[in-house]
Design a protein around this motif. Structure first.
Motif, short mmCIF file in Angstrom:
data_model
loop_
_atom_site.label_atom_id
_atom_site.label_comp_id
_atom_site.label_asym_id
_atom_site.label_seq_id
_atom_site.Cartn_x
_atom_site.Cartn_y
_atom_site.Cartn_z
N GLN A 36 0.91 -1.17 -0.10
CA GLN A 36 0.05 0.02 -0.03
C GLN A 36 1.00 1.16 0.05
O GLN A 36 0.68 1.95 -0.61
N TYR A 37 1.90 1.23 1.11
CA TYR A 37 2.73 2.46 0.97
C TYR A 37 4.08 1.91 1.27
O TYR A 37 4.42 0.92 1.96
N SER A 38 5.07 2.72 0.56
CA SER A 38 6.57 2.64 0.92
C SER A 38 7.05 4.01 1.41
O SER A 38 6.05 4.85 1.64
N THR A 39 8.41 4.21 1.36
CA THR A 39 8.64 5.38 1.75
C THR A 39 10.10 5.78 1.07
O THR A 39 10.58 4.84 0.47
N LEU A 40 10.24 7.09 1.11
CA LEU A 40 11.95 7.36 0.39
C LEU A 40 12.70 7.57 1.54
O LEU A 40 12.62 8.64 2.35
N ASN A 41 13.67 6.62 1.70
CA ASN A 41 14.52 6.95 2.95
C ASN A 41 15.82 7.41 1.99
O ASN A 41 16.04 7.27 0.95
N TYR A 42 16.97 7.80 3.24
CA TYR A 42 18.00 8.27 2.68
C TYR A 42 18.84 7.23 1.68
O TYR A 42 19.33 7.25 0.64
N LYS A 43 18.86 5.80 2.20
CA LYS A 43 19.17 4.73 1.57
C LYS A 43 18.56 4.27 0.17
O LYS A 43 19.10 3.99 -0.69
N ASP A 44 17.31 4.44 0.17
CA ASP A 44 16.63 4.45 -1.07
C ASP A 44 17.08 5.31 -2.08
O ASP A 44 17.22 5.30 -3.29
N ALA A 45 17.31 6.61 -1.55
CA ALA A 45 17.62 7.80 -2.51
C ALA A 45 19.17 7.44 -3.07
O ALA A 45 19.55 7.63 -4.23
N ALA A 309 14.51 11.61 -5.28
CA ALA A 309 15.79 10.96 -4.80
C ALA A 309 16.96 12.24 -4.50
O ALA A 309 17.51 12.14 -3.37
N PRO A 310 17.21 12.70 -5.61
CA PRO A 310 18.52 13.53 -5.39
C PRO A 310 18.21 14.58 -4.31
O PRO A 310 19.33 15.12 -3.69
N ALA A 311 17.18 15.28 -4.19
CA ALA A 311 16.84 16.28 -3.02
C ALA A 311 17.00 15.61 -1.70
O ALA A 311 17.51 16.50 -0.59
#
Ligand code: NDP
Length: 327
Positions: A36-45, A309-311
């Motif tokens: 349903q949901y995920s997130t954007l973490n530093y590691k994902d970026a 992601a770059p942000a």
């Protein structure tokens, strides 16, 4: 087929795109989850941009955390329809992750959605918030109590930092937040910071020992910032270190440890054993002011994750980013 972000690396280079992915490509696992949901973490970026070698198997679906509904299970702990949360265990690094409509996982990695949170709230917390809770628990295990003095939180405008400020202030600690973005001072005060300091005070190479200021600290930055934090701990204080947003190095001396009995407590969320995970999620249900999640997190659609992601890596995003997979 299902929609998801796919990272590929071959002779043509490193590339990340939103794709239709064949279900036959899903990795082995005993639980299939409709995400349903995920997130954007530093590691994902880091994974999405390829800026650091986070991804160790290709092709890879990134996304180190997710919440979703069990579609099929061969694991005794879960049945179709259960709502589950996943953080870490190498997911999004060596095993396909949460930034896709479907994930196939090892049931032992999952925790049931805590009753205190909706799926979206669980991802507003996400890996960053759960790591912030692990940091608070590390301070507590080392005997740091609110009466001993101020607690410093570095990188406070980011995901781990924001949740750490909110948690510690609710637990009665006097929290000092540091940030590279002084314009976020009102936000950090709303989360519960008693004072907000500029990151500049901590970024340059410092002395082995400085004035004793902090009874405890949560550091997400590493490098000179962590070295300076260690140098300015009060006698017997503890630093919970979990991040490297400023660098992986630690240009410090042993002085704070051998002369002031300072403890440097490492915090890892990825391979953290299940009992401590369950405790962390239970504690989040009790010790986090849910109203503050509205301040901390904002939602984007799956298609926006790549461009954002770059942000994150540039330290430009405030708090947490929830990814609505269906959007
Ligand atoms: P975010 O990107 O949300 O936050 C990091 C914050 O650090 C930024 O918002 C910024 O805060 C500060 N920052 C960024 N770049 C620099 C820099 N060059 N020098 C000093 N400060 C900087 O990331 P998260 O909060 O999700 O994660 C923080 C760190 O913790 C990351 O390194 C991540 O990999 C790590 N982490 C580790 C985990 C573990 O299991 N050990 C789990 C989760 C995260 P501000 O502008 O306020 O200064």
């Amino acid at each position: 087929m299902f929609k998801g972000i796919l990272i590929e690396k071959d002779e043509a280079g490193y590339r990340t795109a939103l794709r239709d992915i064949d279900e036959a490509g899903l990795p082995d696992g005993d639980v299939t989850v409709q995400v349903q949901y995920s997130t954007l973490n530093y590691k994902d970026a880091l994974a999405i941009t390829g800026k650091s070698p986070v991804v160790r198997r290709f092709p890879m679906v990134p996304g180190i955390d997710l919440v979703g509904t069990v579609e099929e299970s061969r694991h005794p702990g879960y049945r179709a329809g259960d709502i589950v949360v996943l953080n870490g265990w190498g997911v999004g690094e060596v095993h396909w992750g949460g930034l896709a409509e479907k994930a196939r996982l090892n049931g032992d990695w999952l925790v049931p959605l805590p009753t205190s949170f909706t799926p979206s709230q669980a991802m507003a917390i996400g890996t960053a918030g759960y790591t912030a809770m692990l940091c608070v628990m590390a301070l507590e295990r080392n005997g740091v109590t609110p009466d001993q003095g101020d607690i410093l939180v570095t990188g406070a405008g980011g995901g781990v930092g924001s949740v750490a400020v909110a948690l510690l202030s609710k637990l009665g600690y006097r929290v000092i937040a540091t940030t590279g973005r002084m314009e976020e001072e009102p936000y950090l005060r709303q989360l519960g910071a008693a004072e907000v300091l500029s990151r500049d005070e901590f970024s340059a190479p410092g002395k082995p020992l400085a004035k004793e200021r902090w009874a405890g600290a949560v550091d997400v930055v590493g490098s000179h910032v962590l070295a300076n934090v260690c140098a300015s701990m009060k006698y017997g204080g503890t630093v919970a270190a979990c991040g490297l947003a400023g660098g992986m190095d630690l240009p410090a001396s042993v002085a704070p440890f051998i002369l002031r009995g300072v403890t440097l407590a490492g915090v890892d969320s990825v391979m953290c054993p299940r009992p401590r995970r369950l405790e962390a999620w239970q504690r989040l249900g009790r010790d986090l002011d849910i109203d503050k999640l509205g301040l901390i997190a904002h939602e984007i659609g799956l298609s926006e994750a790549i461009e954002l992601a770059p942000a994150i890596l540039a330290g430009k995003l405030r708090g947490r980013v929830i990814v609505d997979i269906g959007r």
